[in-house]
Design an enzyme around this catalytic site. Sequence first.
Site, PDB file in Angstrom:
ATOM      1  N   LYS A  13      10.098  -6.177  -0.408  1.00 46.29           N
ATOM      2  CA  LYS A  13      11.090  -6.735  -1.342  1.00 46.29           C
ATOM      3  C   LYS A  13      12.515  -6.520  -0.838  1.00 46.29           C
ATOM      4  CE  LYS A  13       9.733  -4.218  -4.833  1.00 46.29           C
ATOM      5  NZ  LYS A  13       8.640  -3.460  -4.180  1.00 46.29           N
ATOM      6  N   ARG A  88      10.859  -2.466 -14.073  1.00 51.98           N
ATOM      7  CA  ARG A  88       9.640  -1.807 -13.564  1.00 51.98           C
ATOM      8  C   ARG A  88       8.536  -1.837 -14.612  1.00 51.98           C
ATOM      9  NH1 ARG A  88      10.247   1.192  -8.857  1.00 51.98           N
ATOM     10  NH2 ARG A  88      12.373   1.700  -8.300  1.00 51.98           N
ATOM     11  N   ARG A 123       6.559   3.105   8.627  1.00 49.19           N
ATOM     12  CA  ARG A 123       7.962   2.854   8.313  1.00 49.19           C
ATOM     13  C   ARG A 123       8.836   4.048   8.721  1.00 49.19           C
ATOM     14  NH1 ARG A 123       9.730   0.267   2.607  1.00 49.19           N
ATOM     15  NH2 ARG A 123       9.314   2.312   1.716  1.00 49.19           N
ATOM     16  N   ARG A 156      10.126   8.954   5.657  1.00 44.69           N
ATOM     17  CA  ARG A 156      10.457   9.534   4.354  1.00 44.69           C
ATOM     18  C   ARG A 156       9.199  10.121   3.716  1.00 44.69           C
ATOM     19  NH1 ARG A 156      13.422   4.807   1.131  1.00 44.69           N
ATOM     20  NH2 ARG A 156      11.235   4.278   0.941  1.00 44.69           N
ATOM     21  N   ARG A 167       2.093   6.069  -5.552  1.00 48.05           N
ATOM     22  CA  ARG A 167       3.058   5.026  -5.947  1.00 48.05           C
ATOM     23  C   ARG A 167       2.344   3.708  -6.248  1.00 48.05           C
ATOM     24  NH1 ARG A 167       7.362   4.623  -1.439  1.00 48.05           N
ATOM     25  NH2 ARG A 167       8.452   3.280  -2.903  1.00 48.05           N
TER      26      ARG A 167
END
Length: 210
Positions: A13, A88, A123, A156, A167
Amino acid sequence: MKLILLGAPGAGKGTQAEILCDRLNIPTISTGNILRAAVKNGTPTGLKAKAFMDAGKLVPDEVIIGIISERLQEDDCKNGYILDGVPRTIAQAEAMEKAGITFDAVVSIEISDETIMQRMSGRRVCESCGASYHVVAVPPKQEGVCDRCGGKLVQRKDDAPETVKARLDVYHEETEPLKAFYEKRGLLKTVENQNGVEATTAAILKVLEA
């Protein structure tokens, strides 16, 4: 063009929002960024948010919606905007409707959990400027070094497999129901994740023209 981008964490996104900003000449409104800016600038809603954050509590929906409303009244949003990170939940979507925040389309990037697990584990983010890379899909020119500023690239905690799984569970439970919410309003447009960032952008632009 007023857009929401929906999709699981790692669906791309943020990357697509950046590209669409340039193509459509509208700003991306990232909740995290405007929340930090409102706190830093000491706006009335920002001060409310700071009180919750200082107490280690989640910022309530009405404060977040207030900060978004403030931001959407700025000049650069006159031709439209892309919202990244909100709503959300159904409760947030309903609160935004009550606040008179409207959209032309809600684009959902469809991608399997398995693909996301592979993607997120690769990532890397720059410690200095926050630029995002992927060891396979968008590698830096030099391993471990940011192309933009030469900063160190790190994984991260959010991208560790066990965190990603948690998540995704939250996304399916809290955020995915928004697809049905916006479908009822005739705003939902779904885009299958494509091979490569550019192909996904092309698919999004295509559904927006339809």
